[in-house]
Design an enzyme around this catalytic site. Structure first.
Site: not given
Ligand code: DGL
Length: 280
Positions: A23-24, A56, A86, A88, A165, A197-199
């Site tokens: 993931d990012s 993102g 991720c 994105t 975060e 989105c993961t978050h």
């Molecule tokens: N992990 C990213 C996603 O799921 C979210 C955080 C980012 O922008 O890197 O899109």
């Protein structure tokens, strides 16, 4: 002279190799947690690209370059399947990633889209994600690829990632932010909302409250873990051993911060995380 058989790491029984996840940053831990819950005997290696998060807001070229570098690193760890946690990277770079390795690769978009199509009754689905994910139209394409008659309404929620975060997943600020972003989608009469989105699964409670009763929330982290299980079963790739699972973690920056979040979030001691450099 006797023949000598040299057994190298790459000859390790394929089934016992770990699942690679990237993931990012920390958000993909929502996916890792579901994988561990669903398949506790599988070993895992997680890479969080904490030095280059967020993805993102970046261009497709950069997201793909970062994704390929992450892939190369995990592939060198002898993984049996690669999970692009991720949204994105899954939206933009999945084909490039698939073309770069010889193992199964799975992204979060298809599983999330399939689950949303199954869930909707009125054929109106909302999708929320990062700017890059929404711009890519990946969920819309995947949903319409299954059922053209479904209407898809998308909205990016850029402030959700920093809120998570910061740990502000409940309370007034999270609620007001969610209300501001989601009111428009509510007006469209959707009955299903994809947390693309993961978050966002970490904001599930707030999002559910703002959206109100009767709106189904699709958590792609849950969906992808079901899909991984199926792929491992179908390909006869499930781990044969029980117990002694490997849990390896790598971050490209601030490993101490990552370790803390990781242990809090997974509810278990990790003990060790390594800082690594990917790419040139
Ligand atoms: N992990 C990213 C996603 O799921 C979210 C955080 C980012 O922008 O890197 O899109």
């Amino acid at each position: 002279m006797e023949n000598i058989l040299i057994i190298t790491g790459s000859l390790m029984n394929k089934r016992n190799r770990p699942i690679g996840v990237f993931d990012s940053g920390i958000g993909g831990l929502t996916v890792l947690k579901e994988i561990i819950k669903e398949m506790p005997d599988e070993s895992t290696i997680y890479l969080g690209d904490t030095a280059r998060v967020p993805y993102g807001i970046r261009s497709p070229e950069i997201v793909t370059r970062y994704s390929l570098e992450n892939t190369k690193f995990l592939f060198s760890k002898d993984i049996k399947i690669l999970v692009v946690a991720c949204n994105t990277a899954s939206s933009i770079s999945l084909d490039a990633i698939k073309n770069s390795v010889s193992i199964p690769v799975i992204g979060v978009i298809e599983p999330g889209a399939k689950a949303a199509v199954r869930a909707t009754s009125n054929k109106k689905i909302g999708v929320i994600g990062t700017e890059a994910t929404v711009k890519s139209n990946s969920y819309t394409k995947a949903i319409k690829g299954i059922d053209r008659s479904i209407e898809v309404f998308s909205c990016s929620c850029p402030l959700f990632v920093p809120l998570v975060e910061e740990g502000w997943t409940e309370g007034e600020i999270a609620s007001l932010t969610a209300k501001r972003y989601l009111d428009g989608l509510k007006g469209k009469g959707i009955d299903t909302l994809v947390l693309g989105c993961t978050h966002y699964p970490l904001l599930k409670k707030v999002i559910a409250r703002v959206m109100g009763k009767g709106i189904r929330l699709i958590d792609s982290a849950v969906e992808i873990s079901h899909e991984i299980k199926t792929i491992l079963n179908v390909n006869n790739l499930n781990r044969e051993q029980k117990g002694a699972t490997l849990r390896e973690f790598y971050a490209t920056d601030s490993p101490e911060r990552f370790l803390k979040v990781c242990e809090n979030f997974l509810g278990q001691k990790i003990g060790h995380i390594e800082k690594i450099a990917v790419g040139s």
